[in-house]
Write a protein that holds these residues in place. Sequence first.
Motif, mmCIF file in Angstrom:
data_model
loop_
_atom_site.group_PDB
_atom_site.id
_atom_site.type_symbol
_atom_site.label_atom_id
_atom_site.label_comp_id
_atom_site.label_asym_id
_atom_site.label_seq_id
_atom_site.Cartn_x
_atom_site.Cartn_y
_atom_site.Cartn_z
ATOM 1 N N PRO A 1 0.823 -1.207 0.000
ATOM 2 C CA PRO A 1 0.000 0.000 0.000
ATOM 3 C C PRO A 1 0.861 1.264 0.000
ATOM 4 O O PRO A 1 2.062 1.219 0.235
ATOM 5 C CB PRO A 1 -0.789 -0.098 1.307
ATOM 6 C CG PRO A 1 0.116 -0.874 2.209
ATOM 7 C CD PRO A 1 0.873 -1.839 1.319
ATOM 8 N N LEU A 2 0.193 2.373 -0.260
ATOM 9 C CA LEU A 2 0.809 3.690 -0.301
ATOM 10 C C LEU A 2 0.007 4.637 0.588
ATOM 11 O O LEU A 2 -1.177 4.417 0.817
ATOM 12 C CB LEU A 2 0.780 4.242 -1.742
ATOM 13 C CG LEU A 2 1.514 3.427 -2.792
ATOM 14 C CD1 LEU A 2 1.041 3.815 -4.185
ATOM 15 C CD2 LEU A 2 3.005 3.648 -2.652
ATOM 16 N N PRO A 3 0.644 5.701 1.051
ATOM 17 C CA PRO A 3 -0.155 6.704 1.757
ATOM 18 C C PRO A 3 -1.154 7.343 0.792
ATOM 19 O O PRO A 3 -0.858 7.486 -0.392
ATOM 20 C CB PRO A 3 0.867 7.746 2.211
ATOM 21 C CG PRO A 3 2.203 7.198 1.901
ATOM 22 C CD PRO A 3 2.035 6.072 0.935
ATOM 23 N N ALA A 4 -2.303 7.693 1.266
ATOM 24 C CA ALA A 4 -3.250 8.499 0.496
ATOM 25 C C ALA A 4 -3.209 9.875 1.134
ATOM 26 O O ALA A 4 -3.686 10.055 2.251
ATOM 27 C CB ALA A 4 -4.654 7.914 0.573
ATOM 28 N N VAL A 5 -2.576 10.830 0.455
ATOM 29 C CA VAL A 5 -2.413 12.158 1.035
ATOM 30 C C VAL A 5 -3.123 13.197 0.183
ATOM 31 O O VAL A 5 -3.364 12.999 -1.002
ATOM 32 C CB VAL A 5 -0.916 12.541 1.206
ATOM 33 C CG1 VAL A 5 -0.192 11.517 2.073
ATOM 34 C CG2 VAL A 5 -0.226 12.710 -0.135
ATOM 35 N N MET A 6 -3.444 14.303 0.828
ATOM 36 C CA MET A 6 -4.010 15.440 0.117
ATOM 37 C C MET A 6 -2.931 16.519 0.113
ATOM 38 O O MET A 6 -2.496 16.962 1.174
ATOM 39 C CB MET A 6 -5.285 15.918 0.809
ATOM 40 C CG MET A 6 -6.367 14.847 0.810
ATOM 41 S SD MET A 6 -7.784 15.275 1.838
ATOM 42 C CE MET A 6 -8.698 16.312 0.727
ATOM 43 N N VAL A 7 -2.510 16.895 -1.085
ATOM 44 C CA VAL A 7 -1.488 17.929 -1.232
ATOM 45 C C VAL A 7 -2.198 19.248 -1.483
ATOM 46 O O VAL A 7 -2.978 19.374 -2.433
ATOM 47 C CB VAL A 7 -0.523 17.592 -2.384
ATOM 48 C CG1 VAL A 7 0.447 18.727 -2.639
ATOM 49 C CG2 VAL A 7 0.224 16.295 -2.082
ATOM 50 N N SER A 8 -1.939 20.214 -0.621
ATOM 51 C CA SER A 8 -2.530 21.537 -0.806
ATOM 52 C C SER A 8 -1.475 22.460 -1.404
ATOM 53 O O SER A 8 -0.284 22.355 -1.097
ATOM 54 C CB SER A 8 -3.079 22.074 0.514
ATOM 55 O OG SER A 8 -2.145 21.944 1.557
ATOM 56 N N CYS A 9 -1.946 23.349 -2.281
ATOM 57 C CA CYS A 9 -1.026 24.240 -2.976
ATOM 58 C C CYS A 9 -1.716 25.573 -3.248
ATOM 59 O O CYS A 9 -2.918 25.707 -3.067
ATOM 60 C CB CYS A 9 -0.520 23.598 -4.266
ATOM 61 S SG CYS A 9 -1.805 23.156 -5.461
ATOM 62 N N GLY A 10 -0.918 26.532 -3.716
ATOM 63 C CA GLY A 10 -1.421 27.874 -3.995
ATOM 64 C C GLY A 10 -0.933 28.838 -2.939
ATOM 65 O O GLY A 10 -0.566 28.433 -1.828
ATOM 66 N N SER A 11 -0.913 30.116 -3.280
ATOM 67 C CA SER A 11 -0.402 31.103 -2.325
ATOM 68 C C SER A 11 -1.454 32.112 -1.878
ATOM 69 O O SER A 11 -1.182 32.935 -1.017
ATOM 70 C CB SER A 11 0.806 31.834 -2.926
ATOM 71 O OG SER A 11 0.425 32.498 -4.110
ATOM 72 N N SER A 12 -2.638 32.033 -2.463
ATOM 73 C CA SER A 12 -3.725 32.925 -2.047
ATOM 74 C C SER A 12 -5.040 32.160 -2.145
ATOM 75 O O SER A 12 -5.147 31.205 -2.916
ATOM 76 C CB SER A 12 -3.771 34.174 -2.930
ATOM 77 O OG SER A 12 -4.106 33.827 -4.252
ATOM 78 N N PRO A 13 -6.038 32.566 -1.372
ATOM 79 C CA PRO A 13 -7.314 31.839 -1.384
ATOM 80 C C PRO A 13 -7.905 31.649 -2.780
ATOM 81 O O PRO A 13 -8.565 30.649 -3.036
ATOM 82 C CB PRO A 13 -8.221 32.701 -0.506
ATOM 83 C CG PRO A 13 -7.286 33.385 0.438
ATOM 84 C CD PRO A 13 -6.042 33.658 -0.384
ATOM 85 N N GLU A 14 -7.630 32.573 -3.696
ATOM 86 C CA GLU A 14 -8.177 32.455 -5.051
ATOM 87 C C GLU A 14 -7.599 31.266 -5.803
ATOM 88 O O GLU A 14 -8.247 30.719 -6.686
ATOM 89 C CB GLU A 14 -7.917 33.730 -5.865
ATOM 90 C CG GLU A 14 -8.536 34.985 -5.302
ATOM 91 C CD GLU A 14 -7.769 35.555 -4.106
ATOM 92 O OE1 GLU A 14 -6.519 35.529 -4.093
ATOM 93 O OE2 GLU A 14 -8.449 35.999 -3.161
ATOM 94 N N ASP A 15 -6.357 30.867 -5.488
ATOM 95 C CA ASP A 15 -5.764 29.751 -6.227
ATOM 96 C C ASP A 15 -5.437 28.546 -5.342
ATOM 97 O O ASP A 15 -4.783 27.608 -5.783
ATOM 98 C CB ASP A 15 -4.539 30.190 -7.034
ATOM 99 C CG ASP A 15 -3.307 30.485 -6.203
ATOM 100 O OD1 ASP A 15 -3.423 30.661 -4.980
ATOM 101 O OD2 ASP A 15 -2.216 30.536 -6.801
ATOM 102 N N PHE A 16 -5.952 28.517 -4.101
ATOM 103 C CA PHE A 16 -5.760 27.338 -3.260
ATOM 104 C C PHE A 16 -6.393 26.130 -3.954
ATOM 105 O O PHE A 16 -7.492 26.221 -4.499
ATOM 106 C CB PHE A 16 -6.430 27.507 -1.894
ATOM 107 C CG PHE A 16 -5.714 28.421 -0.942
ATOM 108 C CD1 PHE A 16 -4.428 28.884 -1.184
ATOM 109 C CD2 PHE A 16 -6.337 28.813 0.230
ATOM 110 C CE1 PHE A 16 -3.779 29.721 -0.281
ATOM 111 C CE2 PHE A 16 -5.700 29.647 1.142
ATOM 112 C CZ PHE A 16 -4.420 30.100 0.878
ATOM 113 N N ASN A 17 -5.708 25.005 -3.918
ATOM 114 C CA ASN A 17 -6.253 23.782 -4.493
ATOM 115 C C ASN A 17 -5.747 22.590 -3.701
ATOM 116 O O ASN A 17 -4.784 22.690 -2.942
ATOM 117 C CB ASN A 17 -5.883 23.637 -5.970
ATOM 118 C CG ASN A 17 -6.731 22.583 -6.666
ATOM 119 O OD1 ASN A 17 -7.948 22.532 -6.479
ATOM 120 N ND2 ASN A 17 -6.104 21.733 -7.452
ATOM 121 N N ILE A 18 -6.426 21.479 -3.885
ATOM 122 C CA ILE A 18 -6.054 20.209 -3.255
ATOM 123 C C ILE A 18 -5.978 19.160 -4.343
ATOM 124 O O ILE A 18 -6.877 19.049 -5.173
ATOM 125 C CB ILE A 18 -7.101 19.769 -2.212
ATOM 126 C CG1 ILE A 18 -7.286 20.829 -1.124
ATOM 127 C CG2 ILE A 18 -6.712 18.417 -1.610
ATOM 128 C CD1 ILE A 18 -8.507 20.592 -0.239
#
Length: 188
Positions: A13-30
């Motif tokens: 198995p592998l970890p199931a992770v959520m990677v968050s990115c972006g530098s401002s609320p307008e471009d935050f993504n997961i």
Amino acid sequence: MKHSWKPGTMIYPLPAVMVSCGSSPEDFNIITVAWVGTICTNPPMCYISVRPERFSYPILKREMEFVINLTTEEMAYATDWCGVTSGRDHRKFDEMHLTPGRASVVHAPIIEESPLSIECRVREILSLGSHDMFIADVVNVLADDKFLDADTGAFDLKQAHLIAYSHGNYFTLGDAIGKFGWSVRKKK
């Protein structure tokens, strides 16, 4: 008897992770990632591998920072949903009722609901084929205090109910069967 299969990625198995990115609320993504892992202890380094056509890819490449958020049984639905939907069409934090929090070092947000958030700064990007590997320095780790042992300060992974990904399925982690070094520990 063993059967030969064509070469493939069968390390599970592998970890199931959520990677968050972006530098401002307008471009935050997961983006949900299973191609993730540790590279080095000193200095602490890890990696994520992402397909260039993914919506998060140009954000990751532009910002050169991200946060790896461990996921839990309670977060399993959001983990899957954030992996099969695109940030082009969805505001993932809003639609999954996840809370973007302030990281300590990087500009990318943490996911407040995650028990452990690993802040990363990209050192190098390797183009490997279907995926590009983002090799990153770990610049900070944020642990939710409700999963810290009051006596030792250790992070209690069992209490967090982390999940793993294996060949198309999500699983909870089972009971511990040993501890590092138990196979050579002297019996009393």
